[in-house]
Design an enzyme around this catalytic site. Structure first.
Site, PDB file in Angstrom:
ATOM      1  CG  HIS A  99      -0.614  -0.347   2.509  1.00  0.00           C
ATOM      2  ND1 HIS A  99      -0.906  -1.977   2.649  1.00  0.00           N
ATOM      3  CD2 HIS A  99      -0.037  -0.135   3.259  1.00  0.00           C
ATOM      4  CE1 HIS A  99      -0.665  -2.060   3.974  1.00  0.00           C
ATOM      5  NE2 HIS A  99       0.212  -1.129   4.281  1.00  0.00           N
ATOM      6  CG  HIS A 133       4.143   5.997   4.693  1.00  0.00           C
ATOM      7  ND1 HIS A 133       4.251   6.168   5.893  1.00  0.00           N
ATOM      8  CD2 HIS A 133       3.025   6.575   4.300  1.00  0.00           C
ATOM      9  CE1 HIS A 133       3.218   6.774   6.574  1.00  0.00           C
ATOM     10  NE2 HIS A 133       2.274   6.872   5.642  1.00  0.00           N
ATOM     11  CG  HIS A 161      -0.089   8.534   1.550  1.00  0.00           C
ATOM     12  ND1 HIS A 161      -1.008   7.482   1.895  1.00  0.00           N
ATOM     13  CD2 HIS A 161       0.243   8.685   2.790  1.00  0.00           C
ATOM     14  CE1 HIS A 161      -0.828   6.991   3.161  1.00  0.00           C
ATOM     15  NE2 HIS A 161      -0.114   7.706   3.463  1.00  0.00           N
ATOM     16  CG  HIS A 184       1.981  10.670   5.815  1.00  0.00           C
ATOM     17  ND1 HIS A 184       0.762   9.869   5.756  1.00  0.00           N
ATOM     18  CD2 HIS A 184       1.584  11.774   5.843  1.00  0.00           C
ATOM     19  CE1 HIS A 184      -0.241  10.425   5.517  1.00  0.00           C
ATOM     20  NE2 HIS A 184       0.057  11.897   5.319  1.00  0.00           N
ATOM     21  CB  THR A 190      -3.767   2.638   6.548  1.00  0.00           C
ATOM     22  OG1 THR A 190      -2.962   2.716   7.573  1.00  0.00           O
ATOM     23  CG2 THR A 190      -3.293   3.419   5.466  1.00  0.00           C
TER      24      THR A 190
HETATM   25  S1  B30 Z   1      -0.498   7.214   8.188  1.00  0.00           S
HETATM   26  O1  B30 Z   1       0.846   7.949   8.507  1.00  0.00           O
HETATM   27  O2  B30 Z   1      -1.581   7.807   9.006  1.00  0.00           O
HETATM   28  N1  B30 Z   1      -0.582   7.009   6.737  1.00  0.00           N
HETATM   29  C1  B30 Z   1       0.448   3.464  10.399  1.00  0.00           C
HETATM   30  C2  B30 Z   1       1.301   4.556  10.665  1.00  0.00           C
HETATM   31  C3  B30 Z   1       1.276   5.800   9.774  1.00  0.00           C
HETATM   32  C4  B30 Z   1       0.010   5.603   9.137  1.00  0.00           C
HETATM   33  C5  B30 Z   1      -0.772   4.789   8.848  1.00  0.00           C
HETATM   34  C6  B30 Z   1      -0.675   3.448   9.591  1.00  0.00           C
HETATM   35  C7  B30 Z   1       1.067   2.447  11.112  1.00  0.00           C
HETATM   36  O3  B30 Z   1       2.113   2.009  11.637  1.00  0.00           O
HETATM   37  N2  B30 Z   1       0.187   1.247  10.856  1.00  0.00           N
HETATM   38  C8  B30 Z   1       0.271   0.079  11.327  1.00  0.00           C
HETATM   39  C9  B30 Z   1       1.279  -1.039  10.941  1.00  0.00           C
HETATM   40  N3  B30 Z   1       0.997  -1.258   9.601  1.00  0.00           N
HETATM   41  C10 B30 Z   1       2.211  -1.452   8.928  1.00  0.00           C
HETATM   42  C11 B30 Z   1       2.809  -1.556   7.948  1.00  0.00           C
HETATM   43  O4  B30 Z   1       4.061  -1.076   7.536  1.00  0.00           O
HETATM   44  O5  B30 Z   1       2.230  -1.828   6.507  1.00  0.00           O
HETATM   45  C12 B30 Z   1       0.291  -2.492   9.261  1.00  0.00           C
HETATM   46  C13 B30 Z   1      -0.975  -2.220   8.636  1.00  0.00           C
HETATM   47  O6  B30 Z   1      -0.777  -1.539   7.733  1.00  0.00           O
HETATM   48  O7  B30 Z   1      -2.059  -2.491   9.034  1.00  0.00           O
HETATM   49 CU1  B30 Z   1       0.455  -2.312   6.080  1.00  0.00          CU
HETATM   50 ZN    ZN Z   2       0.680   7.865   5.718  1.00  0.00          ZN
END
Ligand code: B30
Ligand code: ZN
Length: 230
Positions: free
Chosen positions: A67, A92, A94, A111, A179
């Site tokens: 993603h 990462h 978007h 981000h 997400t």
């Molecule tokens: S964001 O910056 O709001 N787009 C996470 C961190 C920052 C954002 C969104 C999600 C996060 O740490 N999610 C949990 C871990 N993820 C990690 C991943 O690396 O890949 C697991 C997941 O999504 O549920 Cu796939």
């Molecule tokens: Zn993000």
């Protein structure tokens, strides 16, 4: 990951809340939002950003997690919000941007995810628009993983300061991960000034990243976005 959420179709954003019942995706304090200058509020209590990016943080790995393209960092660089230290964990991208500024959606949003000892999250959002090439992007793009699921170990240092806009004015509000599980309580810091990257650099990321990996605008539900101007 337990459920395979996506940006379109059956497991798309409108179904995220059902995919994982304990998620916050149907919550009232979600991200991203549209930030309209006219509706923001100056807050005399806001401070200039206290960045401790030392110019030699080590990238541990870069991964195409299906993603986004994500660079994970070794501990070292951090920011201070008040007295609280938040360590930089990962950056990462978007495509296109998630937050909109006065209704404008930039082609790219970076981000920078920071976490404190209590596992509270603060994310820097940096818009990128088309213009002069960005040297740090050239560096980062040298390591792009090609296939979804591919992870490359990197053992190079990186100066995160180079990725920031010169002007450090910012918007801030309380929101969520964009997400699943859409966890609330995230402190968002959205830089007012975009950085520039060349069209070629945008295209290089687009080629490898899932396209349109952005969540649509979420309602503010009474939240007021604060603005810090130097
Ligand atoms: S964001 O910056 O709001 N787009 C996470 C961190 C920052 C954002 C969104 C999600 C996060 O740490 N999610 C949990 C871990 N993820 C990690 C991943 O690396 O890949 C697991 C997941 O999504 O549920 Cu796939
Ligand atoms: Zn993000």
């Amino acid at each position: 990951e337990e459920v395979h959420w996506t940006y379109t179709g059956e497991n798309g954003p409108e179904h995220w809340a059902e995919l994982e019942k304990r998620s916050h995706c149907a919550g009232e304090l979600q991200s991203p939002v549209n930030i309209i200058d006219y509706h923001t509020q100056e807050d005399p209590d806001l401070l200039p950003l206290d960045l401790h990016y030392y110019g030699e943080v080590r990238i541990h790995e870069v991964t195409n997690n299906g993603h986004s393209i994500q660079y994970n960092f070794e501990p070292g660089d951090y920011i201070s919000l008040g007295d609280v230290r938040y360590d930089l964990k990962q950056i990462h991208f978007h495509e296109a941007a998630e937050h909109t500024l006065n209704g404008i959606r930039y082609p790219l949003e970076m981000h920078m995810v920071h976490v404190n000892a209590q596992n509270e999250i603060a994310v820097f959002a940096i818009m990128a628009m088309e213009g002069e090439p960005s040297e740090p992007f050239t560096f980062l793009e040298n390591y792009l993983p090609v296939d979804p699921g591919e992870t490359k170990i990197i053992d190079e240092c990186f100066d995160l300061n180079l990725n920031l806009p010169q002007n450090r004015d910012y918007y801030t509000y309380r929101g969520s991960l964009t997400t699943p599980p859409c966890t609330e309580g995230v402190r968002w810091i959205v830089f007012k000034e975009p950085i520039t990257v060349s069209l070629q650099q945008v295209k290089e990321l687009q080629r490898l990243m899932p396209l349109n990996n952005y969540r649509g605008e979420q309602p503010l539900n009474g939240r007021v976005v604060k603005v810090y101007e130097s």
